[in-house]
Design an enzyme around this catalytic site. Structure first.
Site, mmCIF file in Angstrom:
data_model
loop_
_atom_site.group_PDB
_atom_site.id
_atom_site.type_symbol
_atom_site.label_atom_id
_atom_site.label_comp_id
_atom_site.label_asym_id
_atom_site.label_seq_id
_atom_site.Cartn_x
_atom_site.Cartn_y
_atom_site.Cartn_z
ATOM 1 N N HIS A 1 0.845 -1.196 0.000
ATOM 2 C CA HIS A 1 0.000 0.000 0.000
ATOM 3 C C HIS A 1 0.881 1.247 0.000
ATOM 4 C CE1 HIS A 1 -2.733 -3.118 1.668
ATOM 5 N NE2 HIS A 1 -3.538 -2.566 0.776
ATOM 6 N N HIS B 1 1.149 1.880 -5.660
ATOM 7 C CA HIS B 1 -0.180 1.274 -5.601
ATOM 8 C C HIS B 1 -1.249 2.352 -5.812
ATOM 9 C CE1 HIS B 1 -3.598 -1.078 -4.234
ATOM 10 N NE2 HIS B 1 -3.813 -0.198 -3.251
ATOM 11 N N HIS C 1 -6.919 6.473 -1.893
ATOM 12 C CA HIS C 1 -7.709 5.454 -1.183
ATOM 13 C C HIS C 1 -6.943 4.689 -0.099
ATOM 14 C CE1 HIS C 1 -5.730 2.529 -3.760
ATOM 15 N NE2 HIS C 1 -6.210 1.587 -2.971
ATOM 16 N N ASP C 2 -5.635 4.688 -0.105
ATOM 17 C CA ASP C 2 -4.853 3.969 0.914
ATOM 18 C C ASP C 2 -3.805 4.864 1.577
ATOM 19 O OD1 ASP C 2 -5.898 1.392 1.201
ATOM 20 O OD2 ASP C 2 -4.829 0.627 -0.549
#
Length: 182
Positions: free
Chosen positions: A23, A27, A64-65
């Site tokens: 992550h 990514h 998102h991460d």
């Protein structure tokens, strides 16, 4: 352009500061690229979104991460981590990723939404949060079932694309197993 670069560099910082082997920034960029590709390759679905919601989707894909600690939600909840306590055991990682993204956007020199009308910004903010919370794998199968039902109820959303472009590429089984966020 400096605001955009500041935003991207801040995302880079929050992806790399925990030395997470998966992550990480690459990514985030890969998911961002996949999101753009999805919008580009499925115009029938993409046309259902306004331009500012497409923009929010791409930004959510990148963020998102953010600041992922390398553990899953179950670990956070079972160890009673600060994140689990802060977010009442409800998608603690995803809530943290969304909060981190919104914290970045709240900085004037990184606010890539600056200048948008207030109502548009509110819609983008809600969409960013919704998209990031939707990445919680606990929600994956219920969302997948809902998506498949929607596709079954309105088959022409994707059928034109597949029959005209990829009919020979995908078997009917592969076409029916394709998934996408709702």
């Amino acid at each position: 352009m400096p605001t955009f670069l500041n935003f991207v560099w801040e995302c880079h910082y929050f992806y790399t500061r925990n030395n997470n082997p998966f992550h990480n920034f690459f990514h985030g960029v890969t998911v961002c690229h996949a999101g753009f590709y999805f919008l580009d390759r499925f115009p029938h679905l993409s046309s259902l979104l306004s331009n500012h919601l497409k923009y929010a989707f791409i930004v959510a894909c990148l963020g998102h991460d953010l600041d992922h600690r390398g553990r899953n939600n179950m670990f956070e909840v079972n160890t009673r981590s600060k994140l689990a306590i802060r977010y009442f055991d409800k998608s603690p990682l995803e809530n943290h990723h969304a909060a981190t993204l919104l914290t970045i956007l709240a900085q004037d020199d990184k606010d890539i939404c600056k200048g948008l009308p207030e109502d548009t910004m509110k819609e983008i903010k809600l969409n960013l949060i919704e998209n990031i919370l939707a990445t919680d794998m606990k929600l994956h199968f219920p969302m997948l079932a809902d998506f498949k039902k929607k596709i079954a109820d309105t088959p022409d959303i994707c059928s034109t694309y597949f029959t005209q472009t990829h009919h020979q590429t995908f078997s009917s089984r592969q076409r029916s197993s394709l998934t996408a966020p709702t």
